[in-house]
Design an enzyme around this catalytic site. Structure first.
Site, PDB file in Angstrom:
ATOM      1  N   GLN A  56       9.348   7.110  -0.410  1.00  0.00           N
ATOM      2  CA  GLN A  56       7.969   7.474  -0.716  1.00  0.00           C
ATOM      3  C   GLN A  56       7.722   8.949  -0.416  1.00  0.00           C
ATOM      4  O   GLN A  56       7.004   9.633  -1.152  1.00  0.00           O
ATOM      5  CB  GLN A  56       7.000   6.601   0.084  1.00  0.00           C
ATOM      6  CG  GLN A  56       5.643   6.433  -0.576  1.00  0.00           C
ATOM      7  CD  GLN A  56       5.745   5.766  -1.935  1.00  0.00           C
ATOM      8  OE1 GLN A  56       6.641   4.971  -2.175  1.00  0.00           O
ATOM      9  NE2 GLN A  56       4.847   6.100  -2.837  1.00  0.00           N
TER      10      GLN A  56
ATOM     11  N   HIS B 171       0.674   1.422  -0.948  1.00  0.00           N
ATOM     12  CA  HIS B 171       1.797   0.484  -0.963  1.00  0.00           C
ATOM     13  C   HIS B 171       1.983  -0.053   0.459  1.00  0.00           C
ATOM     14  O   HIS B 171       2.072   0.734   1.401  1.00  0.00           O
ATOM     15  CB  HIS B 171       3.104   1.170  -1.368  1.00  0.00           C
ATOM     16  CG  HIS B 171       3.028   1.969  -2.630  1.00  0.00           C
ATOM     17  ND1 HIS B 171       2.713   3.320  -2.634  1.00  0.00           N
ATOM     18  CD2 HIS B 171       3.244   1.615  -3.919  1.00  0.00           C
ATOM     19  CE1 HIS B 171       2.735   3.755  -3.878  1.00  0.00           C
ATOM     20  NE2 HIS B 171       3.052   2.756  -4.677  1.00  0.00           N
TER      21      HIS B 171
END
Length: 434
Positions: free
Chosen positions: A262, A332
């Site tokens: 990420q 997320h």
């Protein structure tokens, strides 16, 4: 790297106060409005010529016409690597499968005999879909934006993506190939705030749209804020983020890899580990430097992991961990715990939840079938990710006959009187008095 926040040993503060203690990127949209406002106004007033000058100044590309010709779309698809094409086709198929189940159907409710309300679901007429092309050309975002719009029944779809000097002023070839695969023929080589202005006001061959969706940087987001109302928008997206809720059963190699993946998006990307296990936290911190060194964008990743938006949060137990991730409301959220599905079902705030060791965020980015355009910055407390529903509007169709109106008229009269709106009552009495 990944500073620690230890919340063990005492009661957690209320959710809003707790959210303020957690790592998160600061996005100051107001700070760039002064730059974005005149740019958008220039596009409104001078149209295509303003777009050409802005693109030359900001992107280093001088385009007489920023509309991508059909031949370029066809060529991008023909020259697309077969492996990439197969991956795009699989992603499209899976996203279509999931999103097909989101389509709403019209419902008619009989309120009383002779009185009905029908809720019709109608698509937005025309949408502009933005696909970033800065640090990474997000061809997967073409799929995530176009597929739900198509399933919703949107009749007119335009895509904009920044021009690339390495590709003759066209958007990334992968972006063009994805558009061609999806049957999108209206594509524009324009990026950033100016792309949102083109969609909002129209310029060149691009007619104004009714709605704009898709991720982007702070300038793109500022333009969305400025034009909101003239156009609908999906959200004011901030930097991407992941939170991982883990206990001592989690594999530290997996957790480290997911935080790093990420952080690869952006130096401002957030990566947060919430765990009940200090041993897991130590193992992840030990693994991160080696994994970062072995990957391509190590500088970008290190900046993200070293930033105030990333960190490790230690909690006493899973109840506390759930309170933390609900306060954080991640874009997320990964659950890597015992009984991961049961834990995931207790989560209230997240853009998307990834359950267990075999469901990493990268799966959702590309090929789970879910949508990766998700709320950031804690907005998952009140907002959803992009879906078919994003492109639909519910319209109530009210149909009462004379008798049904007459029966409810006294109640309308009472309510209108209480609100001191006598003409409202008169409009009903004019129909119900013999």
């Amino acid at each position: 790297m990944l500073a620690r926040i230890d919340l063990r040993g005492s009661a957690l503060p209320p959710a809003r106060e707790l959210a303020g203690l957690l790592p998160r990127a600061a996005t100051d949209i107001d700070s760039v409005l002064a730059t974005v406002r005149p740019l958008c106004e220039d596009v409104r007033l001078r149209g295509a010529q303003a777009v050409r000058e802005i693109t030359a100044r900001l992107d280093g590309v001088d385009l007489e016409d920023f509309a991508v010709p059909q031949a370029a779309l066809d060529r991008a698809l023909a020259e697309c690597d077969p492996t990439l094409r197969a991956a795009l086709e699989e992603s499209i198929a899976r996203v279509r499968t999931v999103h097909a189940d989101q389509r709403r159907t019209d419902v008619t409710t009989q309120v009383v005999p002779g009185g009905t309300v029908t809720e019709r679901w109608l698509p937005v007429r025309r949408v502009g879909l933005y696909v970033p092309g800065g640090l990474a050309p997000l061809l997967s975002s073409v799929v995530m934006n176009v597929v739900p719009a198509q399933i919703a029944g949107v009749g007119s779809i335009a895509v904009a993506s920044p021009p690339q000097r390495d590709h003759g002023g066209l958007p990334d070839p992968g972006v063009l190939a994805a558009c061609a695969l999806l049957g999108v023929t209206e594509v524009y080589a324009v990026g950033g705030a100016q792309a949102i202005a083109v969609f909002g006001y129209g310029a060149g061959s691009c007619e104004p749209v009714d709605m704009v969706t898709g991720p982007g940087n702070v300038y793109t987001t500022a333009a969305k804020r400025l034009l909101r109302g003239l156009i609908g928008i999906d959200s004011e997206a901030g930097p991407t983020e992941v939170a991982v809720l883990a206990d001592d059963t989690a594999d530290p190699v997996h957790v480290a890899a997911d935080l790093i993946s990420q952080a690869e998006h952006d130096p401002l990307a957030g990566a947060v580990l919430v765990t009940t296990s200090e041993a897991l936290a130590d193992a992840v911190l030990d693994l991160v430097p080696g994994q970062v060194a072995a990957t391509k964008h190590s500088d970008r990743i290190m900046t993200a992991l070293d930033g105030s938006q990333s960190g490790v949060v230690l909690v006493d137990d899973l109840d506390a961990g759930l309170a933390v991730v609900d306060a954080y409301a991640a874009e997320h959220l990964e659950i890597q715990t015992r009984n991961a599905r049961e834990v995931a079902l207790r989560v209230r705030n997240a853009g998307a939840i990834f359950v267990g060791p075999w469901s990493p965020v990268s799966l959702g980015d590309y090929a789970a079938g879910s949508n990766h355009v998700l709320p950031t910055g804690g907005c998952a407390r009140h907002s959803s990710g992009l879906s078919v529903q994003s492109f639909l509007r519910g319209i109530h169709v009210v149909e009462y006959d004379e008798q049904a109106l007459a029966e409810v008229a006294p109640h309308i009269d009472a309510l209108a009187g209480a609100e001191d709106l006598p003409a409202h009552a008169a409009a009903v009495r004019a129909r119900t008095r013999a």
